[in-house]
Design an enzyme around this catalytic site. Structure first.
Site, PDB file in Angstrom:
ATOM      1  N   CYS A 130       0.837  -1.197   0.000  1.00 25.38           N
ATOM      2  CA  CYS A 130       0.000   0.000   0.000  1.00 25.38           C
ATOM      3  C   CYS A 130       0.877   1.254   0.000  1.00 25.38           C
ATOM      4  O   CYS A 130       0.641   2.195  -0.774  1.00 25.38           O
ATOM      5  CB  CYS A 130      -0.926  -0.007   1.212  1.00 25.38           C
ATOM      6  SG  CYS A 130      -2.107   1.369   1.259  1.00 25.38           S
ATOM      7  N   CYS A 131       1.893   1.271   0.852  1.00 19.47           N
ATOM      8  CA  CYS A 131       2.808   2.420   0.905  1.00 19.47           C
ATOM      9  C   CYS A 131       3.552   2.578  -0.414  1.00 19.47           C
ATOM     10  O   CYS A 131       3.772   3.695  -0.888  1.00 19.47           O
ATOM     11  CB  CYS A 131       3.810   2.243   2.044  1.00 19.47           C
ATOM     12  SG  CYS A 131       3.118   2.416   3.706  1.00 19.47           S
ATOM     13  N   CYS A 217      -0.913   8.582   7.022  1.00 22.71           N
ATOM     14  CA  CYS A 217      -2.250   8.297   6.509  1.00 22.71           C
ATOM     15  C   CYS A 217      -3.196   8.023   7.679  1.00 22.71           C
ATOM     16  O   CYS A 217      -2.805   7.420   8.687  1.00 22.71           O
ATOM     17  CB  CYS A 217      -2.214   7.090   5.572  1.00 22.71           C
ATOM     18  SG  CYS A 217      -1.326   7.389   4.022  1.00 22.71           S
ATOM     19  N   CYS A 243       7.606   3.978   5.741  1.00 22.79           N
ATOM     20  CA  CYS A 243       6.714   3.686   4.620  1.00 22.79           C
ATOM     21  C   CYS A 243       7.460   3.111   3.429  1.00 22.79           C
ATOM     22  O   CYS A 243       6.855   2.538   2.525  1.00 22.79           O
ATOM     23  CB  CYS A 243       5.985   4.955   4.198  1.00 22.79           C
ATOM     24  SG  CYS A 243       7.091   6.266   3.646  1.00 22.79           S
TER      25      CYS A 243
END
Length: 257
Positions: A130-131, A217, A243
């Protein structure tokens, strides 16, 4: 005196040039060892080629943003919008940019989120992926053509940053990018950050007062209790500290590394 020519940091250079880049960074750290954060910032922007300031517009970002605005309001400021940020961060980004007179803020977004993570569920199964999708890959693309970039990292933020220098060679999982990373606030303590904000009457991120000393986030950031590491609220209860934007020795930094 260390020579900082703009063409010294072109990516995809052969091994001999990469070795020279390592020597260059070592020389920069020796030269600026006893200099102030402002001097490091000014030297980077004026002498190190085409440099960008990468900012999350987070809890302490306004310090570097203010320094940059004083030196050159046209400095490229790259802000990665992962599309999972707090609403407060998006509002703060606009307000700070206008207040400081920053005239070259560039909003960076991934172009393939709809195809690769249409429901925003990737973070539940693979936070690293996702990062990479929302932050690391689009930032690397945005940095193409730059000789280096400025970060807001500081030694006190986490154990993995305890030996952070002013200058370093940027590396990814596949090796050096040929760019340098500049960390003007590496040696600052929390009280230095607060004092600079107070002296210059800089606006605070609204979430700081709610217990968020480090802000990423929204789904992966939680408040931090007294006595905890400032980054304890990032990916809480996971073996993850970064991240992927900041990599040491070609590897992601994990808790306890």
């Amino acid at each position: 005196m260390v020579n900082l020519e703009p063409d010294s940091f072109e990516p995809d250079k052969p091994a001999a040039t990469q070795s020279a880049l390592i020597d260059k960074v070592a020389g920069l750290n020796a030269r600026y060892r006893h200099h102030s954060a402002t001097a490091v910032m000014q030297g980077a922007l004026q002498d190190a080629g085409h440099i960008a300031l990468v900012s999350s517009f987070g809890a302490e970002s306004v310090v570097l943003l203010h320094m940059a605005a004083v030196i050159d309001p046209m400095v490229p400021v790259l802000f990665v919008d992962t599309e999972l940020l707090f609403t407060e961060t998006l509002v703060y980004q606009q307000e700070v940019s206008e207040r400081l007179g920053l005239r070259n803020v560039q909003i960076v977004k991934a172009a393939d989120i709809a195809a690769k993570d249409p429901y925003g569920a990737l973070r539940f199964s693979d936070t690293d992926a996702c990062c990479a999708l929302r932050k690391t890959a689009p930032l690397q693309a945005a940095l193409d053509g730059f000789d280096g970039w400025i970060t807001g990292r500081k030694r006190f933020q986490a154990g993995s940053r305890a030996a952070l220098d002013f200058f370093e060679v940027e590396t990814t999982e596949t090796g050096s990018t040929g760019r340098i990373k500049i960390n003007p606030l590496a040696h600052w303590a929390p009280q230095d950050v607060r004092a600079y904000m107070d002296e210059n009457r800089l606006p605070r991120h609204p979430l700081v007062a709610k217990g968020y000393p480090s802000i990423g986030c929204a789904p992966c950031t939680s408040p931090v209790a007294a006595g905890e590491d400032p980054r304890a609220g990032r990916w809480r209860d996971q073996t993850k500290e970064e991240c992927g934007i900041h990599i040491v020795n070609g590897q992601f930094i994990r808790t306890g590394a």
